[in-house]
Design an enzyme around this catalytic site. Structure first.
Site, PDB file in Angstrom:
ATOM      1  N   ARG A 114      50.132 -32.883  18.115  1.00  0.00           N
ATOM      2  CA  ARG A 114      48.631 -32.483  18.512  1.00  0.00           C
ATOM      3  C   ARG A 114      47.557 -33.973  18.436  1.00  0.00           C
ATOM      4  O   ARG A 114      47.631 -34.723  17.489  1.00  0.00           O
ATOM      5  CB  ARG A 114      48.078 -31.888  18.783  1.00  0.00           C
ATOM      6  N   THR A 383      50.238 -31.817  32.021  1.00  0.00           N
ATOM      7  CA  THR A 383      51.152 -31.733  31.468  1.00  0.00           C
ATOM      8  C   THR A 383      52.756 -31.519  31.280  1.00  0.00           C
ATOM      9  O   THR A 383      52.731 -30.725  32.364  1.00  0.00           O
ATOM     10  CB  THR A 383      50.871 -30.028  30.272  1.00  0.00           C
ATOM     11  N   THR A 401      51.798 -34.323  26.563  1.00  0.00           N
ATOM     12  CA  THR A 401      50.622 -33.708  27.749  1.00  0.00           C
ATOM     13  C   THR A 401      49.333 -35.767  27.758  1.00  0.00           C
ATOM     14  O   THR A 401      49.742 -35.838  26.513  1.00  0.00           O
ATOM     15  CB  THR A 401      49.897 -33.006  27.713  1.00  0.00           C
ATOM     16  N   SER A 455      46.840 -25.009  25.080  1.00  0.00           N
ATOM     17  CA  SER A 455      47.563 -23.734  25.274  1.00  0.00           C
ATOM     18  C   SER A 455      49.081 -24.115  25.470  1.00  0.00           C
ATOM     19  O   SER A 455      50.063 -23.629  25.407  1.00  0.00           O
ATOM     20  CB  SER A 455      47.360 -23.317  26.722  1.00  0.00           C
TER      21      SER A 455
END
Length: 574
Positions: A114, A383, A401, A455
């Site tokens: 991330r 995404t 994403t 998410s």
């Protein structure tokens, strides 16, 4: 133009054949199982690759055929998606890879790549009206480091070999499908000031892109060649890093050379639960999707869904109530675990069963009554997911994403790749949570070096140590609910995988207080019953819910891959 895209996607979804029969209950009497097709359904004994892009799926399958394993194929597919699905496939974004080794190869792991907030970021750096399409919206990218970590841990073929399919694809180009062409046209029209975006992605000679047109990306090919030859470090501390920083300087962005050099992907232990004899694995925080999915499954153990039937009002009611409670906990607790203490109870069965007892089987719980700890103020399909399994049973689910489709629309000059706008995945206005769905709770406020909540939740289901199902989806806060729908369709209602993927989906994300449902008009009695219980039921808009590219293991080395037709995709096998 946006209305055209919405109409195209909704019409294409309404044409989907849907069938939903369980072993115990008749579910949709007017539908028949969809016939497999050559692009969206594939079966094989040696390996399967499923993604939103045909060329990317073929790239991954080629790696499997050359002796690579599932992680090799996932890396190749991900880089090919950066070429052939640049709306979400990326070098300049981030995500999660979930890896289930072959039997006897150890425990599953999650690779967290991330993005992180630059060191100069502050909690209140954005106002409610600030544009997400600026250099300031770009967070430090993680994709290249994430692919490198997965390859270092599990890869079997040389790094450079895994990038060759993407390089060739960028050089020779690929053919647009209608969805991607229309989506790019919308973004090109909306961003006339983004000169490099227009240069790289505008149609030569002008005019709109159409299905069947070819996009060639020579700048990106050169970038990928540099990554292949010099290795992933060049993106973070080499020539590519220097050009990313220069792009930030041009656009007054925040990322510095130190931000890039300091970025690390992290190997984490997945969150897991046992559901009806299956082991379910999903990524941990800063993914909120895995926590929500596990909490929802643990709550659902208390109810007899199969006895009620898949499309029974009570089933939908209980699904919405579990989603409501899990998403409330998401807002209360989930953030980057390096910055936030996340309660262990969220994945605990006893806690979930306690929540399940608060569900009234006759009436909806108003979302505002749950907000004991959150003061309420007065009033993207961005995404993509891929699934892979190899001949030895190693499986990979990867979701990554750019945040919004086409990210920030910032393309690094002369390098051909887009940068994310993931700073907008933080809670931008601290303290402001409202019934429209804006969240301002502390766990996900901006801080230097912090990973924003997502998410994204690539999910693997196993039984007796062997993979049974690989799935995942885009769809923002609806992602875990989308995955939940697929899991229940397969595990509880025993639908064939294609039927499970194509069946209508619902979601509830706590706030706004409503059930979104893909086809309420096809179930008028169900919709009326839910309304009578106190639910607000609206049609999922502007596009159908999610895009799940999935694999089911029907038996030893008997693999079934299904690409979700809501957007596009291809399943390939051998």
């Amino acid at each position: 133009m946006k209305a055209c895209l919405r109409t195209l996607l909704v019409l294409s979804f309404l044409l989907l054949p849907v069938a939903c029969r369980s072993r115990r209950a008749r579910t949709e009497p007017d539908a028949a199982p969809p016939a497999p097709d050559t692009s969206h359904h594939a079966e094989g004994h040696n390996g399967v690759v499923v993604s939103v892009s045909g060329p990317a799926s073929e790239a991954g399958l080629g790696i499997l055929k050359r002796g690579g394993n599932a992680v090799d194929a996932a890396v190749a597919t991900a880089f090919a998606l950066a070429v052939s699905f640049p709306a979400a496939g990326n070098l300049g974004g981030g995500g999660f890879m979930l890896i289930h080794p072959a039997p006897g190869g150890g425990a599953p792991i999650a690779v967290d790549y991330r993005e992180t907030a630059p060191a100069a970021a502050t909690p209140t750096m954005f106002g409610k009206d600030d544009s997400q399409y600026t250099h300031r919206a770009v967070a430090t990218p993680g994709t290249v480091r994430g692919m490198a970590l997965a390859h270092r841990r599990f890869g079997s073929l040389p790094w450079a070999e895994l990038l060759r399919p993407a390089i060739a694809l960028a050089r020779r180009g690929f053919l647009f499908d209608g969805n991607l062409a229309e989506n790019l046209n919308v973004n090109l029209t909306a961003a006339p000031e983004a000169a490099e975006f227009q240069r790289v992605f505008g149609k030569p000679g002008g005019g709109p892109w159409r299905a069947g047109d070819r996009l060639v990306q020579p700048d990106l090919a050169v970038t990928l060649e540099l990554l292949a030859d010099k290795g992933p470090d060049t993106f973070y501390a080499g020539p590519l890093a220097g050009e990313i920083v220069a792009e930030m300087v041009r656009g007054k962005g925040l990322i510095t050379a130190a931000d890039l050099a300091g970025y690390r992907a992290i190997e984490r232990k997945p969150v897991t639960t046992r559901y009806h004899g299956y082991d379910v694995y999903a990524p941990p925080p800063p993914s909120s999707g895995g926590i929500c999915l596990v909490e929802e499954l643990n709550m659902l153990e208390a109810f007899d869904l199969t006895g009620w039937g898949r499309w029974a009002p009570r089933t939908f009611h209980v699904l919405a109530e579990t989603m409501r409670r899990a998403n409330y906990d998401r807002a209360r607790y989930i953030g980057d675990p390096a910055f936030v203490q996340i309660p262990g109870k969220l994945t605990d069965r006893a806690y979930a069963h306690e929540l399940a007892r608060t569900i009234d089987l006759q009436r909806a719980t108003p979302s505002t009554t749950l907000s004991r700890d959150i003061k309420l103020s007065q009033e993207g399909e961005n995404t993509t997911h891929l699934s892979i399994i190899d001949s030895k049973g190693m499986a990979v689910g990867n979701t990554f994403t750019l945040e919004r489709r086409w990210g920030s629309r910032v393309v690094v000059k002369n390098r051909g790749f887009l940068l994310n706008n993931d700073m907008f995945a933080f809670n931008l206005v601290p303290g402001v949570t409202d019934t429209k769905g804006n969240i301002g709770t502390p766990p996900n406020t901006i801080a230097p070096g912090k990973r924003m909540v997502t998410s994204q939740s690539p999910t693997i289901v196993a039984q007796d140590g062997r993979v049974k199902l690989v799935t995942g989806s885009p769809g923002s806060r609806a992602i875990p609910n989308t995955i939940l729908c697929v899991l229940l369709n397969v595990l509880d209602f025993h639908m064939p995988l294609q039927t499970a993927v194509e069946s209508p989906r619902l979601s509830h994300q706590w706030l706004p207080d409503q059930i979104t449902f893909e086809t309420p008009e096809r179930y008028p009695e169900l919709t009326r019953a839910l309304t009578a219980m106190g639910h607000s039921v609206i049609r999922t808009t502007p596009v159908p819910q999610g895009d799940t590219h999935s694999i089911w293991v029907a038996g030893p080395n008997n693999y079934v891959g299904v690409a979700d037709r809501r957007v596009n995709g291809m399943a390939v096998a051998y």
